[in-house]
Design an enzyme around this catalytic site. Structure first.
Site, PDB file in Angstrom:
ATOM      1  N   GLU A  46      29.915  38.406  28.360  1.00  0.00           N
ATOM      2  CA  GLU A  46      31.070  39.510  28.592  1.00  0.00           C
ATOM      3  C   GLU A  46      31.128  39.033  30.127  1.00  0.00           C
ATOM      4  O   GLU A  46      30.363  39.204  30.860  1.00  0.00           O
ATOM      5  CB  GLU A  46      30.669  41.002  28.685  1.00  0.00           C
ATOM      6  CG  GLU A  46      32.015  41.755  28.982  1.00  0.00           C
ATOM      7  CD  GLU A  46      31.554  43.322  29.090  1.00  0.00           C
ATOM      8  OE1 GLU A  46      32.510  44.094  28.858  1.00  0.00           O
ATOM      9  OE2 GLU A  46      30.539  43.626  29.084  1.00  0.00           O
TER      10      GLU A  46
ATOM     11  N   GLU B 140      28.868  39.868  36.120  1.00  0.00           N
ATOM     12  CA  GLU B 140      29.232  40.792  36.905  1.00  0.00           C
ATOM     13  C   GLU B 140      29.086  40.360  38.562  1.00  0.00           C
ATOM     14  O   GLU B 140      27.976  40.204  38.811  1.00  0.00           O
ATOM     15  CB  GLU B 140      29.186  42.400  36.836  1.00  0.00           C
ATOM     16  CG  GLU B 140      29.606  43.097  37.812  1.00  0.00           C
ATOM     17  CD  GLU B 140      31.055  43.352  37.827  1.00  0.00           C
ATOM     18  OE1 GLU B 140      31.588  43.253  39.010  1.00  0.00           O
ATOM     19  OE2 GLU B 140      31.629  43.507  36.801  1.00  0.00           O
TER      20      GLU B 140
ATOM     21  N   ASP C 263      40.788  42.491  35.866  1.00  0.00           N
ATOM     22  CA  ASP C 263      41.902  42.602  36.980  1.00  0.00           C
ATOM     23  C   ASP C 263      43.245  41.975  36.427  1.00  0.00           C
ATOM     24  O   ASP C 263      43.005  40.625  36.227  1.00  0.00           O
ATOM     25  CB  ASP C 263      41.436  42.231  38.236  1.00  0.00           C
ATOM     26  CG  ASP C 263      42.418  42.645  39.299  1.00  0.00           C
ATOM     27  OD1 ASP C 263      43.775  42.666  39.068  1.00  0.00           O
ATOM     28  OD2 ASP C 263      41.992  42.937  40.484  1.00  0.00           O
TER      29      ASP C 263
ATOM     30  N   LYS D 153      50.695  39.469  40.622  1.00  0.00           N
ATOM     31  CA  LYS D 153      51.480  38.698  41.250  1.00  0.00           C
ATOM     32  C   LYS D 153      51.420  37.120  40.757  1.00  0.00           C
ATOM     33  O   LYS D 153      50.273  36.785  40.590  1.00  0.00           O
ATOM     34  CB  LYS D 153      51.201  38.741  42.627  1.00  0.00           C
ATOM     35  CG  LYS D 153      51.387  40.257  43.559  1.00  0.00           C
ATOM     36  CD  LYS D 153      51.072  40.375  44.843  1.00  0.00           C
ATOM     37  CE  LYS D 153      51.457  41.537  45.440  1.00  0.00           C
ATOM     38  NZ  LYS D 153      50.990  41.964  46.667  1.00  0.00           N
TER      39      LYS D 153
ATOM     40  N   ASP E 272      44.219  47.330  29.025  1.00  0.00           N
ATOM     41  CA  ASP E 272      45.278  48.331  28.888  1.00  0.00           C
ATOM     42  C   ASP E 272      46.794  47.800  29.585  1.00  0.00           C
ATOM     43  O   ASP E 272      47.594  48.743  29.709  1.00  0.00           O
ATOM     44  CB  ASP E 272      44.943  49.513  29.819  1.00  0.00           C
ATOM     45  CG  ASP E 272      44.749  49.229  31.328  1.00  0.00           C
ATOM     46  OD1 ASP E 272      43.956  48.413  31.678  1.00  0.00           O
ATOM     47  OD2 ASP E 272      45.187  50.156  32.153  1.00  0.00           O
TER      48      ASP E 272
ATOM     49  N   THR F  68      34.500  50.480  26.364  1.00  0.00           N
ATOM     50  CA  THR F  68      33.749  50.561  27.636  1.00  0.00           C
ATOM     51  C   THR F  68      34.417  51.654  28.466  1.00  0.00           C
ATOM     52  O   THR F  68      35.092  52.514  27.963  1.00  0.00           O
ATOM     53  CB  THR F  68      34.683  49.220  28.444  1.00  0.00           C
ATOM     54  OG1 THR F  68      36.153  49.647  28.728  1.00  0.00           O
ATOM     55  CG2 THR F  68      34.996  48.063  27.513  1.00  0.00           C
ATOM     56  N   GLU F  69      33.796  51.995  29.472  1.00  0.00           N
ATOM     57  CA  GLU F  69      34.016  53.109  30.316  1.00  0.00           C
ATOM     58  C   GLU F  69      35.519  53.118  30.603  1.00  0.00           C
ATOM     59  O   GLU F  69      36.114  54.468  30.730  1.00  0.00           O
ATOM     60  CB  GLU F  69      33.401  52.815  31.812  1.00  0.00           C
ATOM     61  CG  GLU F  69      31.792  52.988  31.421  1.00  0.00           C
ATOM     62  CD  GLU F  69      31.247  51.938  31.242  1.00  0.00           C
ATOM     63  OE1 GLU F  69      29.845  51.744  31.307  1.00  0.00           O
ATOM     64  OE2 GLU F  69      31.613  50.754  31.201  1.00  0.00           O
ATOM     65  N   TYR F  70      36.040  51.978  31.178  1.00  0.00           N
ATOM     66  CA  TYR F  70      37.694  52.114  31.277  1.00  0.00           C
ATOM     67  C   TYR F  70      38.424  52.443  29.982  1.00  0.00           C
ATOM     68  O   TYR F  70      39.360  53.159  30.179  1.00  0.00           O
ATOM     69  CB  TYR F  70      38.012  50.900  31.863  1.00  0.00           C
ATOM     70  CG  TYR F  70      37.863  50.657  33.532  1.00  0.00           C
ATOM     71  CD1 TYR F  70      38.063  51.424  34.453  1.00  0.00           C
ATOM     72  CD2 TYR F  70      37.041  49.595  33.757  1.00  0.00           C
ATOM     73  CE1 TYR F  70      38.251  51.366  35.623  1.00  0.00           C
ATOM     74  CE2 TYR F  70      37.037  49.315  35.238  1.00  0.00           C
ATOM     75  CZ  TYR F  70      37.505  50.246  36.139  1.00  0.00           C
ATOM     76  OH  TYR F  70      37.388  49.865  37.415  1.00  0.00           O
ATOM     77  N   GLU F  71      38.009  51.930  29.043  1.00  0.00           N
ATOM     78  CA  GLU F  71      38.842  52.228  27.622  1.00  0.00           C
ATOM     79  C   GLU F  71      38.697  53.607  27.411  1.00  0.00           C
ATOM     80  O   GLU F  71      39.806  54.221  27.014  1.00  0.00           O
ATOM     81  CB  GLU F  71      38.200  51.353  26.700  1.00  0.00           C
ATOM     82  CG  GLU F  71      38.768  51.260  25.245  1.00  0.00           C
ATOM     83  CD  GLU F  71      38.234  50.542  24.065  1.00  0.00           C
ATOM     84  OE1 GLU F  71      38.656  50.411  23.200  1.00  0.00           O
ATOM     85  OE2 GLU F  71      37.503  49.840  24.628  1.00  0.00           O
TER      86      GLU F  71
END
Length: 214
Positions: A44, A69, A118, A122, A154, A191-194
């Site tokens: 990952e 990470e 991320d 731009k 997302d 995931t935590e964000y999900e």
């Protein structure tokens, strides 16, 4: 957003060299020996706080997992989850995904997961997106023809960009969904964000890209 340094993070990482591998360049081509088996290896990229990769390792003991990470203040939180999971088929790298070819040999891996990366919206930052062609070239070296890239995000703009990037690279796409949590897809691990985003009613986008023959 700039992350704050987490006091004691570096020392905690150094205290667990069997989980956060200190010299991954020395492991290049030797990961099967590290895991003491010939099972497939999935990575990952941008593993964040480690929920996804830890839960995947528990759910699939016949697959070896490596979470990559860069941020020390984040990977120390992933370290805690790995310790709690107490699984032998998982380790972490506190490294930049730009340098993946330094840590893994050609075709040493089988699958790459990209979760809530991320989006770098731009245009001048396109090359930083983890689904940019330059990164696809790296993944292709490491997982070979037919290797899989699984993406969740997302961000609809990044998702559409990634679909075009995958297609332009010659990938075959499958299991595409523009609303994962209202789809028929089974076996999803959040995931935590999900969890955070879905609880806010945001749609989660997901797809799988199969790398072509080169």
């Amino acid at each position: 957003m700039r992350l704050r340094n987490k006091p004691g993070a570096a020392d905690e990482i150094k205290a667990h060299p069997h989980i956060v591998i200190p010299n991954p360049k020395e492991m290049r081509g030797k990961w099967a020996s590290f895991f003491r088996n010939q099972n497939p290896i999935h990575i990952e990229v941008g593993t964040g706080k480690g929920r996804f990769v830890s839960e995947m390792a528990k759910a699939h003991p016949d697959i070896n997992y490596i979470g990559v990470e860069l941020q020390t203040s984040v990977i120390v939180m992933a370290l805690e989850k790995v310790k709690q999971a107490n699984v032998p088929n998982l380790c972490l790298l506190n490294e930049d995904v730009e340098n993946l070819l330094d840590f893994f040999e050609e075709k040493e891996l089988e699958r790459v997961y990209i979760n809530f990366t991320d989006p770098w919206p731009k245009n001048r930052h396109e090359k930083r997106r983890l689904t940019y062609r330059g990164f696809l070239d790296k993944y292709h070296v490491l997982i070979g023809d037919g290797g899989e890239i699984h993406l969740k995000t997302d961000n609809e703009g990044l998702f559409e960009y990634s679909l075009n990037s995958f297609s332009g690279y010659g990938c075959r796409l499958k299991n595409i969904t523009f609303d994962l949590h209202n789809s028929s897809f089974e076996g999803n691990i959040m995931t935590e964000y999900e969890e955070k985003f879905s609880s806010q009613g945001l749609k989660i986008f997901r797809c799988e890209a199969i790398l072509p023959q080169k």
